[in-house]
Design a protein around this motif. Structure first.
Motif, PDB file in Angstrom:
ATOM      1  N   VAL A   1     -58.901  25.140  59.246  1.00 25.18           N
ATOM      2  CA  VAL A   1     -57.622  24.684  58.698  1.00 25.18           C
ATOM      3  C   VAL A   1     -57.856  23.365  57.972  1.00 25.18           C
ATOM      4  O   VAL A   1     -58.473  22.443  58.516  1.00 25.18           O
ATOM      5  CB  VAL A   1     -56.579  24.496  59.817  1.00 25.18           C
ATOM      6  CG1 VAL A   1     -55.389  23.678  59.307  1.00 25.18           C
ATOM      7  CG2 VAL A   1     -56.087  25.848  60.304  1.00 25.18           C
TER       8      VAL A   1
ATOM      9  N   ASP B   1     -50.390  23.671  55.841  1.00 26.54           N
ATOM     10  CA  ASP B   1     -51.790  23.931  56.187  1.00 26.54           C
ATOM     11  C   ASP B   1     -52.416  24.935  55.226  1.00 26.54           C
ATOM     12  O   ASP B   1     -51.751  25.853  54.727  1.00 26.54           O
ATOM     13  CB  ASP B   1     -51.906  24.482  57.614  1.00 26.54           C
ATOM     14  CG  ASP B   1     -51.784  23.393  58.666  1.00 26.54           C
ATOM     15  OD1 ASP B   1     -51.832  22.208  58.285  1.00 26.54           O
ATOM     16  OD2 ASP B   1     -51.658  23.723  59.856  1.00 26.54           O
TER      17      ASP B   1
ATOM     18  N   LEU C   1     -50.158  26.542  63.631  1.00 26.70           N
ATOM     19  CA  LEU C   1     -50.243  25.962  62.294  1.00 26.70           C
ATOM     20  C   LEU C   1     -49.084  25.001  62.053  1.00 26.70           C
ATOM     21  O   LEU C   1     -48.070  25.029  62.763  1.00 26.70           O
ATOM     22  CB  LEU C   1     -50.224  27.068  61.231  1.00 26.70           C
ATOM     23  CG  LEU C   1     -51.432  28.005  61.203  1.00 26.70           C
ATOM     24  CD1 LEU C   1     -51.227  29.084  60.145  1.00 26.70           C
ATOM     25  CD2 LEU C   1     -52.706  27.240  60.944  1.00 26.70           C
TER      26      LEU C   1
ATOM     27  N   ARG D   1     -55.948  20.237  56.703  1.00 22.27           N
ATOM     28  CA  ARG D   1     -54.646  19.612  57.009  1.00 22.27           C
ATOM     29  C   ARG D   1     -54.660  18.162  56.563  1.00 22.27           C
ATOM     30  O   ARG D   1     -55.645  17.438  56.775  1.00 22.27           O
ATOM     31  CB  ARG D   1     -54.364  19.714  58.505  1.00 22.27           C
ATOM     32  CG  ARG D   1     -53.053  19.097  58.960  1.00 22.27           C
ATOM     33  CD  ARG D   1     -52.844  19.356  60.436  1.00 22.27           C
ATOM     34  NE  ARG D   1     -52.713  20.785  60.714  1.00 22.27           N
ATOM     35  CZ  ARG D   1     -52.824  21.327  61.938  1.00 22.27           C
ATOM     36  NH1 ARG D   1     -53.107  20.555  62.967  1.00 22.27           N
ATOM     37  NH2 ARG D   1     -52.690  22.620  62.105  1.00 22.27           N
TER      38      ARG D   1
END
Length: 417
Positions: free
Chosen positions: A383, A406, A402, A385
């Motif tokens: 991920v 993201d 999540l 982020r």
């Protein structure tokens, strides 16, 4: 009079409710702010504004302020009367509080209008990599990586997925064969290096750390190394024993030669004495012949001893040369085997790399190939982020929650063996 009393009661209830809200402990508010959702670009919020008018005892609805607003690229929302209001990085409560304060300041109101801000639509999440339909998808609360991948149609597959799965199986089988042979060659190389260095044990190389049966392979090679060395050392011992035996024989022959020389000296004295007596007619010719034969026998024996010594010394020299040849052959054979093993390893590494490339290609076309042999490959989720300090990559799994905004990267990855 009664109407005024009712209005006063309503006012007291309203003020009491406001006081209850404001009386929440500071620690609880701070915790709520830490865990609360912070708005970001592309979030949409729904805003309503109302004002308590104490003189009339009524609530005024600011309908013109109501509606849905999107957080723009700069992180702000544009509101009537207020204009641009920074929302990115703030909670809905913080935005609502600022709206009320800005309205009070703008219109010089006695009381702060009450604004409510709720999220109408979260900013989307994005999926990229080995999914069927990469792209942008709406975020919903409690969304996990697996749910997001499901929205994208699951792992990538093609119309010819079965063909790619078959290609994966074939390449996987070849990789298994090559990997097993590679392990044996690495163990053999380790044994040859130990033999060349004269080590008692085989050191486990780093290249064998991830080979499943590395210990068994090294144990087998260790047994072979000890067997070969024992045979080699026995050959050296046999040559040493032969050389010692021949040297003993030379020594014995030397002692025998000394004895024969002493006898020859005595016989030669007798021959001279008999020869003088024979010239004087005091010894018979038969006696003279006998002493000559005896002298010849001793000299022949000495000659045989010298010949035997020479032959023994030649055998010693041959034994020494055989030992040199044996040692040279041992080293040359180890070097040749090591060279051949390294050549085989190099060829095998190329074949193994080709098999892995074919597996990667099959997975790139259809990740469904993984279900046929999940021990050779896996799906990796990452991920990306941004929490205000720049985007960062975070390794995750399917159950990881999540956050809006993201970016989920999905990649099939071969497991190195």
């Amino acid at each position: 009079m009664r109407d005024k009393t009712v209005a006063a009661v309503v006012k007291m209830l309203a003020v009491g409710a406001l006081v209850c809200v404001l009386a929440v402990p500071a620690a609880s508010v701070a915790h709520a702010q830490d865990t609360a959702y912070h708005l970001g670009v592309m979030d949409q919020v729904r805003i309503r504004v109302a004002e308590w008018q104490p003189t009339e005892g009524t609530v005024k609805d600011w309908g013109v302020m109501g509606g849905e607003y999107a957080v723009g690229p700069e992180g702000a929302i544009s509101l009537p009367f207020i204009g641009e209001l920074m929302a990115a990085g703030k909670t809905t409560g913080e935005v609502a509080e600022e709206i009320g304060q800005r309205l009070q300041s703008e219109f010089a109101l006695r009381t702060v209008p009450s604004a409510s801000v709720e999220i109408a639509k979260f900013r989307p999440v994005y999926l990229t990599g080995d999914v069927t339909t990469p792209g942008e998808y709406p975020y919903v609360p409690q969304m996990t990586v697996l749910k997001a991948v499901s929205l994208a149609g699951g792992l990538r597959r093609s119309d010819a997925g079965q063909r790619f799965a078959r290609d994966f199986i074939n390449a996987s089988g070849n990789a298994s064969v090559h990997g097993s042979e590679r392990g044996r060659l690495l163990a053999r190389k380790a044994r040859l290096l130990a033999e060349i260095e004269g080590a008692e044990e085989i050191a486990k190389p780093a290249s064998l750390e991830k080979v499943p049966n590395a210990d068994a392979l090294l144990e087998s090679e260790t047994a072979l190394m000890k067997s070969r060395r024992e045979r080699y050392e026995l050959q050296l011992e046999a040559l040493a024993d032969l050389r010692e035996l021949l040297e003993s024989e030379v020594k014995s022959l030397g002692q025998k030669a000394e004895t024969q020389k002493e006898q020859l000296a005595l016989v030669q004295k007798d021959r001279e004495r008999i020869s003088r007596l024979s010239e004087q007619g005091l010894a018979t010719s038969q006696r003279r012949l006998s002493i000559e034969e005896r002298t010849a026998d001793v000299e022949a024996t000495l000659l045989d001893i010298d010949t035997a010594v020479l032959r023994a010394r030649q055998d010693i020299s041959k034994a020494n040369q055989d030992e040199i040849n044996l040692r040279n052959d041992w080293e040359a054979q180890r070097a040749k085997e090591l060279q051949d093993t390294e050549a085989e390893l190099e060829k095998l590494e190329l074949e193994l790399a080709t098999s892995r490339q074919l597996m990667s290609e099959a997975m790139a076309q259809s990740t469904e190939a993984l279900k046929f042999d999940a021990t050779k490959a896996t799906i990796k989720y990452v991920v990306v982020r941004d929490e205000g300090d720049g985007p960062k990559e975070i390794p995750v799994d399917e159950s990881t929650p999540l956050k809006p905004g993201d970016v989920v990267k999905v990649a099939s990855e071969l497991l190195m063996q």
